[in-house]
Enzyme design. Structure first.
Site, mmCIF file in Angstrom:
data_model
loop_
_atom_site.group_PDB
_atom_site.id
_atom_site.type_symbol
_atom_site.label_atom_id
_atom_site.label_comp_id
_atom_site.label_asym_id
_atom_site.label_seq_id
_atom_site.Cartn_x
_atom_site.Cartn_y
_atom_site.Cartn_z
ATOM 1 C CG ASP A 14 -2.307 0.580 0.897
ATOM 2 O OD1 ASP A 14 -2.354 1.769 0.545
ATOM 3 O OD2 ASP A 14 -3.325 -0.126 1.027
ATOM 4 C CG HIS A 61 -5.217 4.011 0.282
ATOM 5 N ND1 HIS A 61 -4.801 2.702 0.203
ATOM 6 C CD2 HIS A 61 -6.443 4.045 -0.307
ATOM 7 C CE1 HIS A 61 -5.734 1.986 -0.409
ATOM 8 N NE2 HIS A 61 -6.730 2.779 -0.732
ATOM 9 C CB SER A 75 -9.119 0.767 -0.891
ATOM 10 O OG SER A 75 -8.471 0.830 -2.125
#
Length: 851
Positions: free
Chosen positions: A186, A261, A623
């Site tokens: 990620d 994120h 996600s």
């Protein structure tokens, strides 16, 4: 997060990084501006990688995408890596170097990575002509152009029933997931976040012995960043650096998360239990990951300014597998379908096939490209693909106008305490000096443009335009304007040019609301204008007559119409190739909570500008759904440590629910615009096996297991695949190739049923001795029969199920059915059935067999 375009220009810092990188990995050339043709290629060799060699390799030579070799923090643990293991990695790297020197004699090139654990190969920056030379070498099996990729909670543990269910079965949140390492590919992690502290419990919390990863130390990620919770962290950016788009000031040449994120996804799966969620001064409960005692290893390969590239992702996957992670979570998808005879043959999926062989369960986000059919971007059956569903917690905000009309909106904001306040449009509160100077003045970005006397104590009406979507204007700045003018609150109306844009709830530090549709915005503005008195000559308002009351949206409400499949969640059927032929594989595998998910946020995260500087953020997407499954898989792996990856996937799939909280069929949103008005019952191509049932997955009764050899036989069964399979795996195809329908998946998908076909499934009993009965309903236009209809299995025994299909009509419309296996001890095993094309020479209208 989608990939952005290349950053403008290469600054001096990036050039230095490139030069040092070239020195570090011992290559002979760094890209120069005069060689625009050069590109990154991923080269695989015919010699088997370490996972298929006799050597049990644990650590390879370190090729980091950083400016210089980073110091490493091993958490003061003694490594169990042998010298021979280390030597094998160095040997393979030397083999790669020798091959490059021989193939490209005297020419310039840049080797970025040596891969040898999951695939034997390397990433190299060369011209197309040089790539052709490499492709012609006898030792080389495959040369693929690098491609780009992109990134695709406080209440979901309760919604999934973890506290009283799965956690209780595992000894509570204090032990849930302990001993399991989840690897995240990620945007990195913020190690300072309390969700990743290892001091939240007095209980022993040892780092698992099977994990041999290390912690990269940089100025952005200092010594001590890792602990017993965050057990490993690295970053990979070599492919990005060669392109000159790596921006060290915002992308960070370290595992630190400059986006937000990666921090978010890691905490969804394995964040600590009971961390207070405070955003914009409001308390929204306490956060917890699905497996709060699992361990986290971070492999940063995606970045805020550009997304990422396959060469870096493959390096991250290769390292994660080598370090000994139990689970890999990828909230990323490719930007395009891989070329070639099948989507399965691409460097990322092939590396993940080797990870499967090494016993690692791989979860990938389905992608946010729904609701169109065949929009899935996670293709292969050995990857567990997760779609996004809404959970039952909603934050509703509304504004009551003086004419008794109520308009719904969004905004995590307090209300006006039932007090009616005067509405004042920003365009009617301009200071004399600012009138007409700024065409965007209605967005309330600068308080000096307005007359405080007109705004003070009133509700300021501001415009929400496309500039907010692009980040050119911000809600935070508008709120600052309102505070400077002493407004009672802010009301945003949607610009009519913002069509179909879906707003997440946004934190507001004062009373406020965003009206999310142009239609409702017109209702507000009509009332405002009709209630105001204007001077006939100047057109200025002489009396502000419109009033309103904001209810507030901080308190959560709960809906029984959940879960539902979100419009953006990518859909099946699985496209087998770039021609969009249908594969006989069900995708997605499952859906999980992915909408409005509270989770940890990086202190320097910039992915969502409205949450900058906050400790938590509310995000939506597949996600967010994928790490839910990663954490739940950790709970299953903790209970069943010998489970194969396919057994884990089977336990999650066969126990999934097809009903919402109201015991009605789960619905799927069918349109991007007005999704609540465009929905119908979900099919397996929307939700796979269904919505995850965390507690039932810990006791599935039966499982459907698949070996690596079965997947190899499946790949060899694809027309023309033998040389490509050899290229990627170093294995020759045997004569026993099988079709995808013959894989022992916990689902059956037929892209073409030509008259009749029988498939088998092999069920293994992992529970106590139990007697099962089988029932089913057939897809429309198909006769379905399963035998035997009753069987008894002792613990560990297996049973073959024969499933026969006969087409009754000619049709190209997909239809769906289901097989249910019911145990007398209460186990229920569901197998979704999908048939697309049906070809029949029997024109009689036989009814479907039902039991």
């Amino acid at each position: 997060m989608g990939a952005a375009g290349p950053a403008g220009g290469v600054n001096k810092v990036v050039i230095v990084v490139m030069v040092c990188l070239g020195m570090f990995i011992g290559c002979s050339w760094c890209q120069d501006n005069g060689n625009a043709e050069a590109a990154v290629y991923i080269v695989t060799l015919k010699q088997a990688p370490a996972t298929r060699s006799n050597a049990e390799v644990k650590v390879k030579d370190q090729h980091f995408g950083s400016a210089s070799p980073s110091r490493m923090n091993r958490l003061n643990r003694t490594s169990n890596v042998s010298r021979s293991d280390r030597g094998y990695g160095s040997y393979i790297s030397r083999v790669h170097d020798t091959l490059l020197r021989k193939a490209l004699r005297g020419e310039k090139y840049l080797k970025l990575y040596s891969y040898h654990y999951l695939i034997n190969g390397f990433a190299v920056l060369v011209t197309p002509q040089q790539a052709g030379k490499l492709s012609g070498r006898q030792e080389v099996s495959n040369v693929v152009l690098d491609f780009s990729v992109r990134t695709a909670t406080t209440h979901t543990p309760q919604f999934l029933g973890l506290p009283q269910g799965a956690w209780a079965k595992e000894g509570g949140s204090e032990t849930a997931g302990e001993g399991i390492v989840i690897g995240f590919i990620d945007t990195g992690i913020d190690p300072t976040h309390p969700s990743f502290s290892d001091t939240t419990s007095e209980n022993s919390y040892p780092v698992p012995q099977h994990f041999t990863g290390i912690c990269e130390v940089t100025p952005d990620f200092p010594s001590g960043s890792c602990n017993r919770k965050l057990v490993g962290a690295r970053h990979f950016a070599a492919s990005a650096i060669t392109r000159g788009i790596f921006n060290a000031s915002q992308d960070y040449a370290s595992p630190f998360d400059g986006d937000g994120h990666g921090t978010h996804t890691a905490s969804v799966a394995a964040g600590n239990h009971g961390v207070p969620v405070v955003v914009a001064g409001h308390h929204f409960g306490n956060a917890s990951g699905m497996a709060p005692r699992a361990h986290i290893a971070v492999y940063k390969a995606l970045y805020k300014s550009f997304g990422g590239f396959a060469a870096d992702v493959v390096a991250a996957i290769d390292q994660a597998a080598q370090d000994g992670v139990d689970i890999i979570s990828l909230s990323i998808t490719p930007n395009r379908r891989p070329p070639g005879i099948a989507t399965f043959f691409n460097p990322i999926d092939m590396a993940l096939l080797s990870a499967f062989k090494a016993g690692i369960f791989v979860i990938q986000a389905a992608g946010n490209t729904g609701p169109s059919p065949k929009s899935i971007f996670s293709f292969s059956p050995w990857i567990f693909t997760v779609g996004a569903a809404a959970h039952d917690r909603i934050y509703s905000n509304s504004i009551l106008l003086g004419n008794n009309v109520t308009i719904s909106g969004v905004g995590l904001a307090p209300g006006t305490n039932n007090t009616m306040c005067t509405l004042v449009s920003a365009l009617d509160a301009l200071s004399d000096s600012s009138a007409g100077n700024d065409m965007y003045v209605g967005e309330c970005q600068d308080s000096t443009n307005f007359n405080q006397d007109l705004v003070q104590g009133n509700l300021l009406i501001c415009s929400y335009s496309i500039r907010f979507v692009l980040g050119l204007s911000t809600i935070k700045q508008a709120m600052e304007t309102a505070k400077n003018l002493s407004a009672a609150g802010v009301v945003f109306y949607m610009d009519p040019f913002v069509i179909g844009f879906q707003l997440n709830p946004i934190p507001l530090s004062m009373p406020g609301i965003i009206i999310p549709t142009p239609e409702d915005s017109k209702v507000l503005l009509r009332y405002y204008n009709s209630s105001s008195e204007r001077d006939g000559t100047t057109k200025k308002i002489v009396k502000f007559g419109a009033v309103a009351c904001i209810s507030g949206g901080i308190k959560a409400n709960f809906s029984y119409l959940a879960p539902k499949i979100m419009f953006y969640s990518a859909r099946g059927p699985d496209p087998e190739d770039t021609f969009l032929d249908d594969a006989d594989i069900l995708k997605p595998n499952l859906v999980a909570p992915g909408n409005f998910i509270w989770a940890a946020w990086s202190s320097r995260g910039t992915d969502s500008i409205e949450f900058q500087g906050e400790n938590f953020a509310m995000m939506s997407g597949t996600s967010m759904a994928a790490p839910h499954i990663a954490g739940l898989a950790a709970l299953i792996k903790q209970k069943y440590p010998t489970f194969s990856p396919s057994a884990l996937g089977s336990a999650l799939s066969t126990t999934a629910s097809q009903l919402d909280k109201n015991q009605a069929p789960i619905m799927a949103q069918r349109a991007y615009a007005n999704p609540e008005l465009n929905q119908s019952p979900a099919t397996p191509f929307d939700m796979g096996s269904g919505f995850v049932n965390a507690t039932a997955a810990l006791d599935p009764g039966l499982i459907f297991d698949i070996s690596y050899d079965e997947y190899a036989s499946f790949l060899c069964g694809i027309n023309g695949s033998a040389p490509i399979f050899l290229n990627y795996t170093g294995q020759s195809c045997s004569v026993c190739a099988i079709n995808a329908t013959d894989l022992n998946l916990p689902s059956i998908t037929m892209s073409k049923l030509n008259q009749s076909q029988t498939v088998q499934r092999l069920a293994t009993n992992i529970g106590a001795n139990e007697t099962y009965s089988v029932g089913w309903f057939a897809p429309y236009g198909v006769t379905l029969k399963v035998s035997p209809t009753h069987f008894s299995l002792a613990s560990g025994e297996r049973q073959v199920l024969n499933v026969s299909f006969t087409a009754q009509i000619n049709s190209t419309a997909a239809s769906f059915g289901r097989i249910g296996i019911f145990g007398h001890l209460g186990h229920v095993v569901n197998i979704p059935v999908s048939v697309i094309v049906k070809i029949s020479y029997n024109t009689t209208s036989d009814t479907n067999f039902l039991q």
